[in-house]
Design a protein around this motif. Sequence first.
Motif, PDB file in Angstrom:
ATOM      1  N   HIS A  52       0.803  -1.222   0.000  1.00  0.00           N
ATOM      2  CA  HIS A  52       0.000   0.000   0.000  1.00  0.00           C
ATOM      3  C   HIS A  52       0.840   1.279   0.000  1.00  0.00           C
ATOM      4  N   GLU A  53       2.167   1.149  -0.048  1.00  0.00           N
ATOM      5  CA  GLU A  53       3.003   2.317   0.223  1.00  0.00           C
ATOM      6  C   GLU A  53       2.807   3.465  -0.762  1.00  0.00           C
ATOM      7  N   LYS A  54       2.495   3.168  -2.007  1.00  0.00           N
ATOM      8  CA  LYS A  54       2.318   4.245  -2.992  1.00  0.00           C
ATOM      9  C   LYS A  54       1.091   5.093  -2.665  1.00  0.00           C
ATOM     10  N   SER A  55      -0.022   4.447  -2.343  1.00  0.00           N
ATOM     11  CA  SER A  55      -1.217   5.216  -1.985  1.00  0.00           C
ATOM     12  C   SER A  55      -1.020   5.929  -0.651  1.00  0.00           C
ATOM     13  N   PHE A  56      -0.288   5.280   0.278  1.00  0.00           N
ATOM     14  CA  PHE A  56       0.007   5.925   1.560  1.00  0.00           C
ATOM     15  C   PHE A  56       0.857   7.179   1.333  1.00  0.00           C
ATOM     16  N   TYR A  57       1.835   7.061   0.461  1.00  0.00           N
ATOM     17  CA  TYR A  57       2.720   8.198   0.177  1.00  0.00           C
ATOM     18  C   TYR A  57       1.928   9.380  -0.365  1.00  0.00           C
ATOM     19  N   GLU A  58       1.042   9.116  -1.292  1.00  0.00           N
ATOM     20  CA  GLU A  58       0.241  10.191  -1.885  1.00  0.00           C
ATOM     21  C   GLU A  58      -0.668  10.837  -0.841  1.00  0.00           C
ATOM     22  N   THR A  59      -1.190  10.018   0.070  1.00  0.00           N
ATOM     23  CA  THR A  59      -2.058  10.552   1.123  1.00  0.00           C
ATOM     24  C   THR A  59      -1.284  11.480   2.049  1.00  0.00           C
ATOM     25  N   VAL A  60      -0.100  11.035   2.480  1.00  0.00           N
ATOM     26  CA  VAL A  60       0.702  11.858   3.391  1.00  0.00           C
ATOM     27  C   VAL A  60       1.156  13.138   2.698  1.00  0.00           C
ATOM     28  N   LYS A  61       1.574  13.023   1.442  1.00  0.00           N
ATOM     29  CA  LYS A  61       2.065  14.200   0.720  1.00  0.00           C
ATOM     30  C   LYS A  61       0.952  15.211   0.477  1.00  0.00           C
ATOM     31  N   SER A  62      -0.225  14.729   0.146  1.00  0.00           N
ATOM     32  CA  SER A  62      -1.342  15.639  -0.153  1.00  0.00           C
ATOM     33  C   SER A  62      -2.036  16.152   1.108  1.00  0.00           C
ATOM     34  N   ARG A  63      -1.814  15.420   2.227  1.00  0.00           N
ATOM     35  CA  ARG A  63      -2.488  15.735   3.495  1.00  0.00           C
ATOM     36  C   ARG A  63      -4.012  15.683   3.345  1.00  0.00           C
ATOM     37  N   HIS A  64      -4.476  14.876   2.426  1.00  0.00           N
ATOM     38  CA  HIS A  64      -5.910  14.767   2.168  1.00  0.00           C
ATOM     39  C   HIS A  64      -6.445  13.486   2.812  1.00  0.00           C
ATOM     40  N   ASN A  65      -7.378  13.636   3.745  1.00  0.00           N
ATOM     41  CA  ASN A  65      -7.947  12.489   4.465  1.00  0.00           C
ATOM     42  C   ASN A  65      -6.862  11.604   5.063  1.00  0.00           C
ATOM     43  N   ILE A  66      -5.846  12.229   5.654  1.00  0.00           N
ATOM     44  CA  ILE A  66      -4.707  11.463   6.170  1.00  0.00           C
ATOM     45  C   ILE A  66      -5.110  10.546   7.323  1.00  0.00           C
ATOM     46  N   GLU A  67      -6.123  10.963   8.079  1.00  0.00           N
ATOM     47  CA  GLU A  67      -6.562  10.140   9.201  1.00  0.00           C
ATOM     48  C   GLU A  67      -7.219   8.846   8.727  1.00  0.00           C
ATOM     49  N   SER A  68      -8.204   8.975   7.853  1.00  0.00           N
ATOM     50  CA  SER A  68      -8.947   7.781   7.427  1.00  0.00           C
ATOM     51  C   SER A  68      -8.180   6.952   6.409  1.00  0.00           C
ATOM     52  N   ASN A  69      -7.397   7.605   5.545  1.00  0.00           N
ATOM     53  CA  ASN A  69      -6.714   6.870   4.470  1.00  0.00           C
ATOM     54  C   ASN A  69      -5.323   6.376   4.829  1.00  0.00           C
ATOM     55  N   PHE A  70      -4.810   6.823   5.971  1.00  0.00           N
ATOM     56  CA  PHE A  70      -3.458   6.392   6.337  1.00  0.00           C
ATOM     57  C   PHE A  70      -3.344   6.005   7.818  1.00  0.00           C
ATOM     58  N   LEU A  71      -3.515   6.979   8.717  1.00  0.00           N
ATOM     59  CA  LEU A  71      -3.236   6.717  10.133  1.00  0.00           C
ATOM     60  C   LEU A  71      -4.091   5.601  10.718  1.00  0.00           C
ATOM     61  N   ASN A  72      -5.389   5.626  10.440  1.00  0.00           N
ATOM     62  CA  ASN A  72      -6.258   4.584  10.988  1.00  0.00           C
ATOM     63  C   ASN A  72      -5.906   3.202  10.441  1.00  0.00           C
ATOM     64  N   LYS A  73      -5.533   3.147   9.167  1.00  0.00           N
ATOM     65  CA  LYS A  73      -5.159   1.863   8.566  1.00  0.00           C
ATOM     66  C   LYS A  73      -3.855   1.339   9.160  1.00  0.00           C
ATOM     67  N   ILE A  74      -2.888   2.236   9.340  1.00  0.00           N
ATOM     68  CA  ILE A  74      -1.621   1.820   9.943  1.00  0.00           C
ATOM     69  C   ILE A  74      -1.840   1.344  11.377  1.00  0.00           C
ATOM     70  N   MET A  75      -2.650   2.109  12.120  1.00  0.00           N
ATOM     71  CA  MET A  75      -2.891   1.749  13.516  1.00  0.00           C
ATOM     72  C   MET A  75      -3.529   0.374  13.657  1.00  0.00           C
ATOM     73  N   ALA A  76      -4.460   0.059  12.790  1.00  0.00           N
ATOM     74  CA  ALA A  76      -5.142  -1.231  12.872  1.00  0.00           C
ATOM     75  C   ALA A  76      -4.156  -2.384  12.726  1.00  0.00           C
ATOM     76  N   GLN A  77      -3.132  -2.204  11.906  1.00  0.00           N
ATOM     77  CA  GLN A  77      -2.141  -3.265  11.709  1.00  0.00           C
ATOM     78  C   GLN A  77      -1.082  -3.251  12.814  1.00  0.00           C
ATOM     79  N   LEU A  78      -0.620  -2.057  13.187  1.00  0.00           N
ATOM     80  CA  LEU A  78       0.399  -1.965  14.228  1.00  0.00           C
ATOM     81  C   LEU A  78      -0.071  -2.595  15.537  1.00  0.00           C
ATOM     82  N   GLN A  79      -1.339  -2.334  15.878  1.00  0.00           N
ATOM     83  CA  GLN A  79      -1.805  -2.813  17.171  1.00  0.00           C
ATOM     84  C   GLN A  79      -2.140  -4.299  17.180  1.00  0.00           C
TER      85      GLN A  79
END
Length: 363
Positions: A29-56
Amino acid sequence: MNFLKKMLGAKDKTVITDNNSFWNWFLLHEKSFYETVKSRHNIESNFLNKIMAQLQQLNQQYYCAAGMCDENTAELIITPEGDVKTFVFVEELVAAAPAITGWKFTALKPTVGLDQMSIRMDGYEFDQHKIHFFSNVQEDYPDEIDITLVHPDYKEADEQIFANGALIYLDNALGELNAVTLIDNIEITGACPPDKELIPMEKLEAFLQWREKEFVEKYKGKRYNTENDEYAVIEGQDSKGLPLLAVVNNRLLHWDAKASHPWMMVIEITYKADSSGMPDDDTYSLMTGFEEELIALLPDSAGYLNLGRQTYNGTRKIYYSCHEFRHVSKTTAALLHKYRSELSISYNIYKDKYWKTMNRFTQ
């Protein structure tokens, strides 16, 4: 780096079992994650929440933050939010990260700098211009690094706001590792007493490094042999008549170099108690076996001192003082995993240079 989130999100059903499986999932998923972080668009739902679900899935104490380091590099910071026992596991997770173009992975919140960090909380500013500090030296605890922060807008009614704001400021300005390891006690107030020297915040880092260097040089190489020590049995009971039984290393608790082993580990075993609050014979045997294995894995000669244990009302606590926190955390976690089907065990590690945790056994 303002996107720290402590929440689960996403509905990805991927099962993460170890560090490699997490990074394999991330690569997908890194390419879509990269675009989300760079654009700062929906970073919570499209990146942080997804990462958290796996990390935990790996560790409930894993959290994360993300942002752009520069125009072309996204950074993922993985943090245990100051939980010392989890530092080593975060560091190992990040060390296992693959090299991915456009990404930087960081273990623990990095040092931003006292002059670069500024936060606003509930209308109050926290930065090096607002905050000064002074040092406290206690005669009984000369090696403790104890500081008081002075904020001119401090109000007792908003004490918790000021405490939280100051801690968040230091955590990010100094970096998570430094904030936890270099400072023993922190308080915040609104004015400096006349007998104290008010010091600019820009000098805090140099002050902490100087104090730490003194401490390390004073206690370098200090070890203790418990072979010929004396153990005291302490018995008591609570207001309901439930007995408390403790066995402590009485001689060790009066050692004059406690600060050489500044990390306290407290292991807690909960068990099904009888009417007296004590374990049955089988449980007692299991707990004894666990403790004997731990003593063998963490010898005093290597800097791990078994201070004693307390058994009371369905709980046994085992106390260790340690010269470091990484190896002891990994070793203890592995042993807990071995006994997971037989005993309910948890542990915590925190700074306690003078073993104040054990004071009730020596008074």
